[in-house]
Design a protein around this motif. Structure first.
Motif, PDB file in Angstrom:
ATOM      1  N   ILE A   1       0.868  -1.178   0.000  1.00 44.21           N
ATOM      2  CA  ILE A   1       0.000   0.000   0.000  1.00 44.21           C
ATOM      3  C   ILE A   1       0.903   1.226   0.000  1.00 44.21           C
ATOM      4  CG2 ILE A   1      -1.873   1.238   1.152  1.00 44.21           C
ATOM      5  CD1 ILE A   1      -2.717  -1.512   0.258  1.00 44.21           C
ATOM      6  N   ALA A   2       1.217   1.719  -1.190  1.00 42.44           N
ATOM      7  CA  ALA A   2       2.039   2.920  -1.299  1.00 42.44           C
ATOM      8  C   ALA A   2       1.166   4.168  -1.316  1.00 42.44           C
ATOM      9  CB  ALA A   2       2.889   2.863  -2.563  1.00 42.44           C
ATOM     10  N   LYS A   3      -0.049   4.015  -1.845  1.00 36.17           N
ATOM     11  CA  LYS A   3      -0.979   5.142  -1.918  1.00 36.17           C
ATOM     12  C   LYS A   3      -2.384   4.623  -1.688  1.00 36.17           C
ATOM     13  CE  LYS A   3      -2.081   9.193  -4.763  1.00 36.17           C
ATOM     14  NZ  LYS A   3      -1.814   9.908  -6.030  1.00 36.17           N
ATOM     15  N   ALA A   4      -3.164   5.369  -0.911  1.00 34.74           N
ATOM     16  CA  ALA A   4      -4.529   4.957  -0.590  1.00 34.74           C
ATOM     17  C   ALA A   4      -5.495   6.089  -0.914  1.00 34.74           C
ATOM     18  CB  ALA A   4      -4.640   4.579   0.881  1.00 34.74           C
ATOM     19  N   ALA A   5      -6.777   5.756  -0.920  1.00 40.60           N
ATOM     20  CA  ALA A   5      -7.820   6.762  -1.133  1.00 40.60           C
ATOM     21  C   ALA A   5      -8.937   6.520  -0.136  1.00 40.60           C
ATOM     22  CB  ALA A   5      -8.355   6.706  -2.560  1.00 40.60           C
ATOM     23  N   VAL A   6      -9.507   7.589   0.350  1.00 41.01           N
ATOM     24  CA  VAL A   6     -10.651   7.521   1.245  1.00 41.01           C
ATOM     25  C   VAL A   6     -11.781   8.289   0.578  1.00 41.01           C
ATOM     26  CG1 VAL A   6     -11.574   8.058   3.521  1.00 41.01           C
ATOM     27  CG2 VAL A   6      -9.165   7.413   3.276  1.00 41.01           C
ATOM     28  N   VAL A   7     -12.910   7.629   0.380  1.00 43.81           N
ATOM     29  CA  VAL A   7     -14.053   8.260  -0.267  1.00 43.81           C
ATOM     30  C   VAL A   7     -15.090   8.569   0.809  1.00 43.81           C
ATOM     31  CG1 VAL A   7     -15.815   8.089  -2.054  1.00 43.81           C
ATOM     32  CG2 VAL A   7     -13.590   6.968  -2.374  1.00 43.81           C
TER      33      VAL A   7
ATOM     34  N   GLY B   1     -10.042  16.043  -3.492  1.00 46.76           N
ATOM     35  CA  GLY B   1     -10.713  16.132  -4.779  1.00 46.76           C
ATOM     36  C   GLY B   1     -12.178  15.798  -4.621  1.00 46.76           C
ATOM     37  N   ASN B   2     -12.911  15.775  -5.735  1.00 48.77           N
ATOM     38  CA  ASN B   2     -14.325  15.421  -5.669  1.00 48.77           C
ATOM     39  C   ASN B   2     -14.626  14.278  -6.639  1.00 48.77           C
ATOM     40  OD1 ASN B   2     -15.525  16.507  -8.340  1.00 48.77           O
ATOM     41  ND2 ASN B   2     -14.385  18.289  -7.548  1.00 48.77           N
ATOM     42  N   LEU B   3     -15.748  13.642  -6.435  1.00 46.00           N
ATOM     43  CA  LEU B   3     -16.080  12.408  -7.154  1.00 46.00           C
ATOM     44  C   LEU B   3     -16.496  12.640  -8.601  1.00 46.00           C
ATOM     45  CD1 LEU B   3     -17.917  10.487  -4.298  1.00 46.00           C
ATOM     46  CD2 LEU B   3     -15.834   9.758  -5.487  1.00 46.00           C
ATOM     47  N   GLU B   4     -16.671  13.882  -9.000  1.00 44.89           N
ATOM     48  CA  GLU B   4     -17.001  14.161 -10.393  1.00 44.89           C
ATOM     49  C   GLU B   4     -15.749  14.461 -11.213  1.00 44.89           C
ATOM     50  OE1 GLU B   4     -20.050  17.066 -10.974  1.00 44.89           O
ATOM     51  OE2 GLU B   4     -21.390  16.187  -9.465  1.00 44.89           O
TER      52      GLU B   4
ATOM     53  N   SER C   1      -0.526   9.684   8.745  1.00 47.84           N
ATOM     54  CA  SER C   1       0.386   9.601   9.884  1.00 47.84           C
ATOM     55  C   SER C   1       1.296   8.382   9.775  1.00 47.84           C
ATOM     56  CB  SER C   1      -0.402   9.549  11.198  1.00 47.84           C
ATOM     57  OG  SER C   1      -1.142  10.741  11.403  1.00 47.84           O
ATOM     58  N   ALA C   2       0.828   7.353   9.073  1.00 46.28           N
ATOM     59  CA  ALA C   2       1.642   6.159   8.845  1.00 46.28           C
ATOM     60  C   ALA C   2       2.556   6.323   7.638  1.00 46.28           C
ATOM     61  CB  ALA C   2       0.734   4.941   8.658  1.00 46.28           C
ATOM     62  N   GLY C   3       2.563   7.516   7.040  1.00 49.08           N
ATOM     63  CA  GLY C   3       3.451   7.802   5.922  1.00 49.08           C
ATOM     64  C   GLY C   3       2.913   7.406   4.572  1.00 49.08           C
ATOM     65  N   ILE C   4       1.593   7.192   4.465  1.00 52.04           N
ATOM     66  CA  ILE C   4       0.983   6.739   3.216  1.00 52.04           C
ATOM     67  C   ILE C   4       0.319   7.922   2.509  1.00 52.04           C
ATOM     68  CG2 ILE C   4      -0.781   5.220   2.218  1.00 52.04           C
ATOM     69  CD1 ILE C   4      -0.347   3.459   4.782  1.00 52.04           C
ATOM     70  N   LYS C   5       0.685   8.154   1.265  1.00 48.37           N
ATOM     71  CA  LYS C   5       0.041   9.200   0.476  1.00 48.37           C
ATOM     72  C   LYS C   5      -1.439   8.847   0.319  1.00 48.37           C
ATOM     73  CE  LYS C   5       4.176  10.381  -2.198  1.00 48.37           C
ATOM     74  NZ  LYS C   5       4.779  10.429  -3.555  1.00 48.37           N
ATOM     75  N   THR C   6      -2.295   9.818   0.590  1.00 48.80           N
ATOM     76  CA  THR C   6      -3.727   9.538   0.664  1.00 48.80           C
ATOM     77  C   THR C   6      -4.528  10.555  -0.145  1.00 48.80           C
ATOM     78  OG1 THR C   6      -3.442   8.613   2.880  1.00 48.80           O
ATOM     79  CG2 THR C   6      -5.672   9.196   2.230  1.00 48.80           C
ATOM     80  N   LEU C   7      -5.433  10.039  -0.952  1.00 48.26           N
ATOM     81  CA  LEU C   7      -6.370  10.865  -1.723  1.00 48.26           C
ATOM     82  C   LEU C   7      -7.707  10.864  -0.992  1.00 48.26           C
ATOM     83  CD1 LEU C   7      -7.230  12.396  -4.345  1.00 48.26           C
ATOM     84  CD2 LEU C   7      -7.764  10.142  -5.323  1.00 48.26           C
ATOM     85  N   LEU C   8      -8.204  12.039  -0.628  1.00 47.42           N
ATOM     86  CA  LEU C   8      -9.477  12.171   0.078  1.00 47.42           C
ATOM     87  C   LEU C   8     -10.505  12.790  -0.859  1.00 47.42           C
ATOM     88  CD1 LEU C   8     -10.998  11.909   2.810  1.00 47.42           C
ATOM     89  CD2 LEU C   8     -10.194  14.219   3.360  1.00 47.42           C
ATOM     90  N   LEU C   9     -11.588  12.045  -1.127  1.00 50.20           N
ATOM     91  CA  LEU C   9     -12.615  12.501  -2.069  1.00 50.20           C
ATOM     92  C   LEU C   9     -13.974  12.627  -1.382  1.00 50.20           C
ATOM     93  CD1 LEU C   9     -11.862  10.232  -5.187  1.00 50.20           C
ATOM     94  CD2 LEU C   9     -11.010  12.539  -4.736  1.00 50.20           C
TER      95      LEU C   9
END
Length: 802
Positions: free
Chosen positions: A5-11, A84-87, A26-34
């Motif tokens: 898991i190098a990059k994660a996303a939270v929707v 970002g956003n879901l559209e 906080s665990a050092g993982i690049k995260t995309l929040l949508l």
């Protein structure tokens, strides 16, 4: 394939989504929040990217501002979160390895979202839902085969950073490899305690928890008790958090509790305890009236401030919904339980008592124990997952089956049957087979009773996990006292474990540690300083034993305080210069003397949730266990040796402020930023693995041909540093910001940290610095103000500024 898991996303960027994103970052993982685009945008705003991201930006901002903090390092961790956003940004999901869905509990919305994700995700990306009320089978029915294989439930508990529990729920088609990978990843990298749940309503924690809360509320009305009385009974005396039942509901939010209860009631029509999940009518009225707890400044409890700034604590009257003042709760069984030493003794004293509180406690507990047994195998196959879910998700000291064992299975069943309660057949068979306990220790391993096979099986734990409790049961304690023990971890490594009240550092502990180091020097290769306290709160060490020193000070025995501090320094230096590696393994509170123990170690393996600091100023003192010396050494030592310090002021001011303001880190990351942890010190997210990782660190250092540090002189800031700080102290005192005695304390701390009356840059010996520290410590105890401050700290836990 090699998974990572190098990059994660939270929707979904609400409270849960923001919390999960903060944990990942906080665990050092690049995260995309949508999140969604707001519905109320004007035509002009629809063209504005900032307006289209308004919801998600607010979610991230709320997570950054959250108290207690959700990010472990609020300065750097949020930079790993992009929004970002879901559209406009859903295509970015093609670039991530794990997508966590945290949107509204609506099956149609979730199904539509997962179909969109299925079109853009790359093959092999893991998809999980944080749902607690919608079956995974229903959500995933129209997805591609590859997405179904990578689809599961990951049910985090709020607040995400602080709650240890993570329920993992397999979907109908989830690959076994995916499940095991996610369990390993979340345990190691996110620090979670993994519980395997089945795809049933509210899974394990909330299914058991909401039934228990519902029963407690209904029984309160039936037994004629008040809300404060219930919380006094089902709080710490029964191994529950101080917030007990109703204060916990206020923290969670009555709307959330009501939603979970209603979900259980609606989706469990055949549950034998379904009626308890329909919360009392007065609770429903409170929800309808927006009396939701802490989030609305009023739920079951409420605080009011008088014009004189006096805090009045009130509780709601279930009959009138008016708030009323309440007093101290007093029951004979609670007073008797307070005298007992162990939690099982306290619990037995309460549930088998014949007073009003005892009868209530028994009714609630007996019902809950039977309910938990009846949920196997419906919601879980093992008692271990049920017990862990309640400990890790609700902060109980014991899960249902551990609690049942604590009050005596045979005795309790006899009482249940005498009252006409229906005891599950599995429990009767368990007893008929001659069994007495659900758990047992054998050959250093913990076993649990498996109802399906009718036999004991090993409790599944990580290979890296070491249980000090298990080792104690296997007679691995080689030396012990009332406050401290030395435990054989194997491979020549020994653990110095604290077990005084709040693990406070006292004379017995200090003297024991000197003896322990002598023993290890003759019989071992290294030492771990760590414990696994299970109480609430559970500190590594909350500081020094103020009561002991205050007693000496009141009797005028200042020479004895001086001798004690000499012994403290002897113990600290015995650890620092031992001929073998010493690794401290702090977690939770590591304050004052506990912090100083860590500063003296060769290496620190810290839990990510570490609240560390030198807080002695709040008790009218300066640090007395070489804390200032070691903090200063950290500041000036861990730089390239080729670089020369030409201006000590930047280092000195920061180190001094840590002491003078009694600053406490909000995490291990902040402790590192403040200089309490060094570059080579490690941060471990999972507290359960801490002792095992510390032992591994000792053995690595031994394998690397460890040599103890050499005694050397270190440069100090001297009189120049004092002049700079003292002038500032004068300004603050003149402006009324600090009291005269606080100025005295600050000046003594400054004098010690600066190395006394010497020019800046003068190298000084450790013995000299320790002498300055000891003299300041003893002199402050001679003052009436410090004695008053220390006494106030002992009684209230809060500083008194004189």
């Amino acid at each position: 394939m090699q998974r990572r898991i190098a990059k994660a996303a939270v929707v979904g960027s609400g409270i849960m989504g923001g919390g999960i994103a903060a944990l990942l970052a906080s665990a050092g993982i690049k995260t995309l929040l949508l999140d969604i685009v707001p519905f109320d945008l004007s035509d002009e705003e629809k063209k504005d990217p900032k307006a289209r991201n308004r919801i998600v930006e607010k979610g991230l901002d709320d997570a950054i501002k959250s108290k207690p903090p959700l990010f472990m390092d609020k300065k750097s961790d949020p930079a790993l979160v992009t929004t970002g956003n879901l559209e406009d940004d859903i295509d970015k999901l093609a670039d991530v390895d794990w997508i966590v869905e945290v949107v509204v509990e609506n099956v149609k919305i979730k199904q539509d979202l997962f179909k969109k994700i299925d079109k853009v995700r790359k093959k092999g990306t893991v998809i999980s839902s944080n749902t607690s009320g919608i079956p995974l089978k229903e959500m995933s029915q129209d997805l591609s085969d590859d997405m179904k294989k990578h689809f599961l439930g990951t049910h985090f508990f709020n607040p995400v950073r602080y709650m240890h529990l993570l329920e993992i729920i397999p979907g109908p088609d989830t690959s076994r490899d995916v499940l095991q990978f996610m369990a390993d990843f979340c345990e190691k990298y996110l620090g979670k305690g993994i519980v395997w749940a089945k795809d049933t309503p509210n899974f394990i924690g909330n299914r058991i928890g909401i039934q228990g809360m519902g029963k407690a509320m209904h029984a309160m009305l039936e037994h004629g008790l008040t809300i404060p009385e219930v919380d006094a009974i089902f709080g710490q005396p029964m191994g529950r958090p101080k917030t007990a039942t109703f204060k916990t509901a206020d923290m969670v939010g009555l709307d959330t509790m009501y939603h979970v209860a209603k979900n259980c009631y609606d989706m469990c029509p055949d549950d034998e305890m379904r009626d308890t999940m329909a919360l009392p009518a007065f609770v429903e009225k409170m929800v309808n009236n927006n009396m939701l707890g802490n989030k609305t400044k009023g739920g079951f409890y409420k605080k009011e401030i008088t014009p004189e700034w006096k805090t009045i604590r009130k509780v709601i009257n279930p009959e009138t919904l008016d708030y009323e003042e309440y007093g101290k709760v007093d029951f004979p069984c609670l007073a008797e339980a307070k005298k007992k030493a162990s939690l099982p003794e306290k619990m037995q004293t309460i549930v088998y008592a014949d007073d009003k509180a005892g009868k209530y406690a028994w009714d609630v507990m007996a019902t809950s124990l039977i309910y938990a047994a009846n949920r196997i195998p419906e919601i879980s196959d093992t008692i271990v997952d049920i017990d862990n879910a309640m400990k890790w998700g609700y902060n109980f000291e014991m899960g249902p089956f551990e609690a049942w064992e604590a009050i005596g299975v045979q005795k309790s069943v006899e009482k249940m049957e005498k009252e006409g309660r229906t005891v599950p057949e599995k429990i009767k068979k368990f007893l008929d087979a001659g069994n007495e306990t659900f758990y047992k220790i054998q050959d250093g391993k913990k076993y649990f009773y498996d109802f399906a096979s009718g036999a004991y099986k090993p409790v599944p734990v990580s290979e890296k996990q070491i249980s000090l409790y298990n080792l104690r049961q296997e007679n691995k304690v080689v030396k012990t006292s009332g406050s401290c023990s030395l435990i054989d971890l194997g491979d020549g490594v020994f653990d110095i474990e604290f077990h005084s009240k709040m693990n406070a550092v006292n004379r017995e502990m200090i003297e024991f540690m000197i003896e322990a180091h002598q023993y290890v020097a003759e019989n071992g290769v290294g030492v771990v300083v760590g414990n696994q306290a299970s109480g609430m709160p559970a500190p590594f060490s909350a500081g020094g034993d103020l009561g002991f020193m205050l007693g000496l000070a009141k009797e005028g025995k200042f020479s004895e305080i001086d001798d004690f501090i000499k012994t403290v320094h002897q113990s600290i230096l015995a650890s620092k210069y031992a001929p073998y590696p010493v690794v401290a393994a702090p977690f939770g509170l590591a304050l004052g003397g506990g912090c100083e123990m860590c500063l003296a170690a060769d290496r620190v393996v810290a839990n990510a949730d570490l609240f560390m600091g030198l807080v002695e100023v709040g008790a009218g003192l300066v640090p007395g266990g070489a804390g200032m010396m070691h903090l200063w050494q950290n500041y000036i030592k861990y730089k390239p040796q080729i670089a020369k310090i030409t201006d000590y002021s930047g280092f000195f001011v920061q180190a001094f402020m840590q002491v003078a303001q009694a600053k406490v880190s909000g995490s291990a990351a902040e402790a590192r930023n403040a200089g309490f942890l060094r570059p080579a010190d490690r941060i471990v997210f999972n507290k359960d693995l801490l002792i095992g990782e510390a032992k591994k660190e000792v053995l690595k250092m031994v394998d690397d041909c460890y040599a103890p540090p050499r005694k050397e002189k270190f440069p100090v800031f001297g009189r120049e540093g004092q002049g700079m700080i003292w002038s500032e102290m004068l300004n603050m005192k003149s402006g009324g910001y600090i009291t005269p005695h606080m100025e005295t304390i600050a000046k003594r701390a400054c004098y010690c940290l600066a190395g006394g009356d010497v020019p800046a840059g003068t190298p000084v010996a450790e013995d000299y610095l320790l002498k300055l520290e000891r003299e300041a410590f003893v002199d402050l105890w001679r003052t009436e103000q410090t004695q008053q401050m220390a006494e106030h700290m002992m009684k209230t836990g809060k500083p008194l500024f004189l």
